[in-house]
Design an enzyme around this catalytic site. Structure first.
Site, mmCIF file in Angstrom:
data_model
loop_
_atom_site.group_PDB
_atom_site.id
_atom_site.type_symbol
_atom_site.label_atom_id
_atom_site.label_comp_id
_atom_site.label_asym_id
_atom_site.label_seq_id
_atom_site.Cartn_x
_atom_site.Cartn_y
_atom_site.Cartn_z
ATOM 1 C CB SER A 147 41.751 38.867 34.225
ATOM 2 O OG SER A 147 42.410 39.310 35.396
ATOM 3 C CE1 TYR A 160 45.895 35.657 32.862
ATOM 4 C CE2 TYR A 160 45.592 37.301 34.591
ATOM 5 C CZ TYR A 160 45.130 36.197 33.891
ATOM 6 O OH TYR A 160 43.919 35.646 34.215
ATOM 7 C CE LYS A 164 43.023 36.078 30.901
ATOM 8 N NZ LYS A 164 42.216 35.037 30.247
HETATM 9 N N1 LIG Z 1 41.711 31.899 38.888
HETATM 10 C C1 LIG Z 1 41.640 33.233 38.821
HETATM 11 O O1 LIG Z 1 41.841 33.954 39.822
HETATM 12 C C2 LIG Z 1 41.291 33.912 37.520
HETATM 13 C C3 LIG Z 1 40.946 35.275 37.547
HETATM 14 C C4 LIG Z 1 40.637 35.926 36.349
HETATM 15 C C5 LIG Z 1 40.635 35.221 35.165
HETATM 16 N N2 LIG Z 1 40.974 33.889 35.160
HETATM 17 C C6 LIG Z 1 40.973 33.203 33.867
HETATM 18 O O2 LIG Z 1 40.130 32.080 33.942
HETATM 19 C C7 LIG Z 1 40.594 31.068 33.060
HETATM 20 C C8 LIG Z 1 40.698 29.742 33.802
HETATM 21 O O3 LIG Z 1 41.553 29.903 34.913
HETATM 22 P P1 LIG Z 1 41.632 28.847 36.120
HETATM 23 O O4 LIG Z 1 41.947 29.636 37.318
HETATM 24 O O5 LIG Z 1 40.472 27.931 36.117
HETATM 25 O O6 LIG Z 1 42.958 28.051 35.685
HETATM 26 P P2 LIG Z 1 43.458 26.567 36.056
HETATM 27 O O7 LIG Z 1 42.932 26.132 37.367
HETATM 28 O O8 LIG Z 1 44.939 26.614 35.861
HETATM 29 O O9 LIG Z 1 42.811 25.667 34.917
HETATM 30 C C9 LIG Z 1 43.195 25.885 33.582
HETATM 31 C C10 LIG Z 1 42.583 24.806 32.712
HETATM 32 O O10 LIG Z 1 42.950 25.085 31.359
HETATM 33 C C11 LIG Z 1 43.759 24.028 30.810
HETATM 34 N N3 LIG Z 1 44.750 24.697 29.962
HETATM 35 C C12 LIG Z 1 45.746 25.540 30.332
HETATM 36 N N4 LIG Z 1 46.417 25.974 29.260
HETATM 37 C C13 LIG Z 1 45.820 25.400 28.173
HETATM 38 C C14 LIG Z 1 46.062 25.463 26.777
HETATM 39 N N5 LIG Z 1 47.063 26.180 26.272
HETATM 40 N N6 LIG Z 1 45.261 24.750 25.970
HETATM 41 C C15 LIG Z 1 44.241 23.995 26.463
HETATM 42 N N7 LIG Z 1 43.978 23.893 27.772
HETATM 43 C C16 LIG Z 1 44.758 24.592 28.618
HETATM 44 C C17 LIG Z 1 44.306 23.305 32.044
HETATM 45 O O11 LIG Z 1 44.596 21.931 31.808
HETATM 46 P P3 LIG Z 1 46.052 21.472 31.236
HETATM 47 O O12 LIG Z 1 47.062 22.096 32.147
HETATM 48 O O13 LIG Z 1 46.020 19.976 31.254
HETATM 49 O O14 LIG Z 1 46.097 22.025 29.856
HETATM 50 C C18 LIG Z 1 43.109 23.416 32.995
HETATM 51 O O15 LIG Z 1 42.111 22.485 32.653
HETATM 52 C C19 LIG Z 1 41.909 31.587 32.468
HETATM 53 O O16 LIG Z 1 41.669 32.185 31.211
HETATM 54 C C20 LIG Z 1 42.339 32.657 33.469
HETATM 55 O O17 LIG Z 1 43.151 33.638 32.878
HETATM 56 C C21 LIG Z 1 41.300 33.233 36.301
#
Ligand SMILES: NC(=O)c1ccc[n+]([C@@H]2O[C@H](COP(=O)([O-])OP(=O)(O)OC[C@H]3O[C@@H](n4cnc5c(N)ncnc54)[C@H](OP(=O)(O)O)[C@@H]3O)[C@@H](O)[C@H]2O)c1
Length: 256
Positions: A147, A160, A164
Site C-alpha cells: 500500500s 497498517y 505494509k
Molecule cells: N482498498 C484499498 O484502498 C487498498 C489500498 C491499498 C492496499 N489494499 C490492500 O488490498 C488487499 C485487499 O483489500 P480490499 O480493499 O479488497 O479489502 P476488502 O474489500 O475488505 O476484502 C478483503 C477480502 O479478504 C478477506 N479477508 C479479510 N481478512 C482475512 C483473513 N484474515 N484471512 C482470509 N481472508 C481474509 C475478506 O473476506 P472475509 O471478511 O470473509 O474474510 C475479503 O474477501 C488488502 O491487503 C489491503 O490491505 C487495499
C-alpha cells in the site's frame, strides 16, 4: 472465454478473495485461463463468490490466512485438484485499528502484523516447501498486496502503513532469496474503492479525488490488471519490484 497471456493452464491461489480486490484478481486470472483457489473467512460470501466462476476453474477454501492449519488445507487441496502451483497472490490484509500510534493497543498491532506480514511470509514458506506443489520447479510467481501508506505516513492508520512497509521490504528480500526460480513482486495501491477503504472516501469522494491527477480513485480491476501482468511471462525479467498504482497521487505529492 480465455484470453491467452501465456497463462492458460496455470494454477493460482488468491487469499482474501470473496470480494474487493482479491475477487477482481481471481476473475482476471480465470479470464486468462488460470485455475484459481480463492479463500476468505466467511463461508457464505466465499461460496457466493465461487458460484460466479466456471466450476472447472475454481476452488474455494474457507479459513483465516494467518492460520497454519488453513494454509495446509488450501495447499493440499490445490496439490490434489490442480496438481501443482504457479501463482500465489497474498491479498488478504486487515486494518482494524484507527488512531494515533501513541494510543495504539499493541495486541491489535500484533494481529495486524500476524495477518499482513507474517501471514504473507508463511504462505510463501508453506507453498515453496509443499512437496506436492513444485512451486519452485514450475517457475512460480508471487504478488503481495502492499500500500502507498507503507511509503508515506498516514496518521490514524499508522500501524497498517508500518505493516505494509514491511510487506514491501519482505517482497524485495524474498525476490533475492528465491531467484532465479521464483519471482516475487508487490502492488502498492492508493485508495481503491472497496468495503475496506469505504471510510476514506464515502461522502467525500469529490474532495478526495482532487488529489489524484488522473481524476478518480482506483477500482479493483485496476489492481487486477497489474497483478496479471506481474504473474505473466510479460514480466519475466521483473522481480523485487513494488508497483505503485495511484492515479498519480504520490508523484503529485499527495498521500492516501
Ligand atoms: N482498498 C484499498 O484502498 C487498498 C489500498 C491499498 C492496499 N489494499 C490492500 O488490498 C488487499 C485487499 O483489500 P480490499 O480493499 O479488497 O479489502 P476488502 O474489500 O475488505 O476484502 C478483503 C477480502 O479478504 C478477506 N479477508 C479479510 N481478512 C482475512 C483473513 N484474515 N484471512 C482470509 N481472508 C481474509 C475478506 O473476506 P472475509 O471478511 O470473509 O474474510 C475479503 O474477501 C488488502 O491487503 C489491503 O490491505 C487495499
Amino acid at each position: 472465454m480465455s484470453t491467452d497471456r501465456g497463462l492458460t493452464g496455470k494454477t493460482a491461489i488468491v487469499t482474501g478473495a470473496s470480494r474487493g480486490i482479491g475477487l477482481a484478481i481471481a476473475r482476471d486470472l480465470v479470464t486468462h485461463g488460470v485455475r484459481v483457489c480463492i479463500t476468505a473467512r466467511r463461508p457464505e460470501a466465499l461460496k457466493e463468490a465461487a458460484a460466479g466462476f466456471p466450476e472447472s476453474q475454481i476452488l474455494a477454501v474457507t479459513g483465516k490466512s494467518d492460520d497454519p492449519a488453513h494454509r495446509r488445507e488450501v495447499l493440499d487441496a490445490v496439490a490434489e485438484t490442480f496438481g501443482g502451483l504457479d501463482i500465489l497472490v497474498n491479498n488478504a490484509g486487515i486494518n482494524p485499528v484507527y488512531g494515533p500510534l501513541v494510543d495504539l493497543d499493541l495486541d491489535a498491532a500484533r494481529k495486524v502484523f500476524e495477518v499482513n506480514v507474517f501471514g504473507t511470509l508463511a504462505w510463501v514458506q508453506d507453498a515453496v516447501k509443499h512437496p506436492g506443489l513444485s512451486f519452485r520447479d514450475r517457475g512460480g510467481a508471487v504478488v503481495n498486496l502492499s500500500s502507498v501508506t507503507g511509503d508515506t505516513p498516514s496518521p490514524g492508520i499508522g500501524v497498517y502503513g508500518i505493516s505494509k512497509a514491511a510487506v514491501s521490504h519482505l517482497t524485495r528480500t524474498l525476490a533475492v532469496e528465491l531467484a532465479p526460480q521464483i519471482r516475487v513482486n508487490a502492488v502498492s495501491p492508493a485508495v481503491v474503492k472497496t468495503k475496506f477503504s469505504r471510510a476514506l472516501y464515502e461522502g467525500k469522494e469529490d474532495e478526495v479525488t482532487r488529489d489524484y491527477p488522473l481524476g478518480r480513485l482506483g477500482t479493483p480491476e485496476d489492481v487486477a490488471a497489474a497483478v496479471t501482468y506481474l504473474v505473466s511471462p510479460d514480466s519475466a525479467w521483473v522481480t523485487g519490484q513494488i508497483l505503485t498504482l495511484d492515479g498519480g497521487l504520490t508523484v503529485a505529492g499527495g498521500t492516501a
